[in-house]
Design an enzyme around this catalytic site. Structure first.
Site, PDB file in Angstrom:
ATOM      1  N   ASP A   8       0.889  -1.118  -0.035  1.00  0.00           N
ATOM      2  CA  ASP A   8      -0.127   0.073   0.001  1.00  0.00           C
ATOM      3  C   ASP A   8       0.964   1.264  -0.318  1.00  0.00           C
ATOM      4  OD1 ASP A   8      -2.077  -1.618   0.165  1.00  0.00           O
ATOM      5  OD2 ASP A   8      -2.616  -1.103   2.203  1.00  0.00           O
ATOM      6  N   ASP A 129     -14.970  -3.176  -1.729  1.00  0.00           N
ATOM      7  CA  ASP A 129     -14.706  -2.809  -0.342  1.00  0.00           C
ATOM      8  C   ASP A 129     -15.866  -2.589   0.573  1.00  0.00           C
ATOM      9  OD1 ASP A 129     -12.130  -3.056  -1.395  1.00  0.00           O
ATOM     10  OD2 ASP A 129     -12.113  -0.849  -1.485  1.00  0.00           O
TER      11      ASP A 129
END
Length: 240
Positions: A8, A129
């Site tokens: 990330d 998500d």
């Protein structure tokens, strides 16, 4: 099943967030390319990249870090975060990405996802998500009324390569994945599903395998950096 180590990217560094909160970021490596190379050397066959700044900005922000990873690694990589138009999709694929992940735009403009999947077979994934079963967008800052299953079913016949399903409340919290919800989604659609969020031990990997759902793979981040999951052991468990 494939182990997808998560890289990330925030402000050019490799970080992990806690439940998706940008102000709760832990920097694990300020050289993302070196981190990617380490994952490859440890036996990972894929890389999972997220442009966290890009997810909020709606356009690529950490392109230099992504390109450095692509230059130094030979394994395929998938990228999500800030990819919201055909030109950006095409640009990333031309630069060597194996797969782009479309999240917010899958809710806002599903036709784009379908067009991209048709134009680039096998190279377009959908990122779903969810918070309490509802899809979150704009870097998880906004929760919609769309359920994860409803969104997944919209792309059932579109040729999407995979769905990356993340339980936001588990992400970075080291509390284990939502095995039941992930398995239910994988069993409900024909698109391969990749599990994400909360994977914090080898037992979590075993639990996802034991679910019997047709999962393509598992994404893990913090547990790999903290050393709670040994990468070669994880690869062996998932590939068995």
């Amino acid at each position: 099943m494939i182990l997808y180590p998560a890289i990330d990217l925030k402000d050019g560094a490799c970080v992990r967030l806690y439940k998706g909160e940008m102000d709760q970021a832990t920097v694990f490596n300020d050289d993302p390319a070196a981190q990617a190379a380490a994952f490859e050397a440890a036996g990972c066959a894929w890389l999972h990249l997220v442009d966290l700044n890009g997810a909020f900005a709606g356009a690529p922000v950490n392109a230099a870090a992504v390109e450095a990873i692509l230059d130094c690694c030979s394994v395929p990589a998938q990228l999500g975060g800030g990819i919201r138009d055909m030109a950006t999709i095409e640009s990333w694929l031309e630069r060597g990405l194996a797969r782009v992940i479309l999240g917010t735009v899958a809710v806002r403009d599903p036709a784009l996802v379908k067009d991209a999947a048709a134009a680039f077979p096998g190279k377009v994934a959908v990122g779903i998500d969810a918070r309490d079963g509802r899809v979150a967008v704009e870097g998880w800052a906004e929760t919609t009324d769309v359920t994860a299953l409803d969104l997944a079913r919209r792309f059932e016949d579109a040729g999407v390569a995979a769905i990356i399903y993340t339980d936001i409340d588990r992400d970075g919290a080291m509390q284990g994945p939502n095995v039941d919800a992930t398995a239910a989604l994988a069993n409900a659609v024909s698109i391969p599903v990749i599990a994400s969020g909360g994977v914090s031990s080898l037992d979590d990997l075993r639990a996802l395998k034991a679910s019997g759902a047709p999962l393509d793979g598992v994404i893990s981040g913090r547990a790999l950096y903290d050393g709670q999951i040994d990468v070669p052991s994880a690869v062996e468990i998932l590939s068995a």
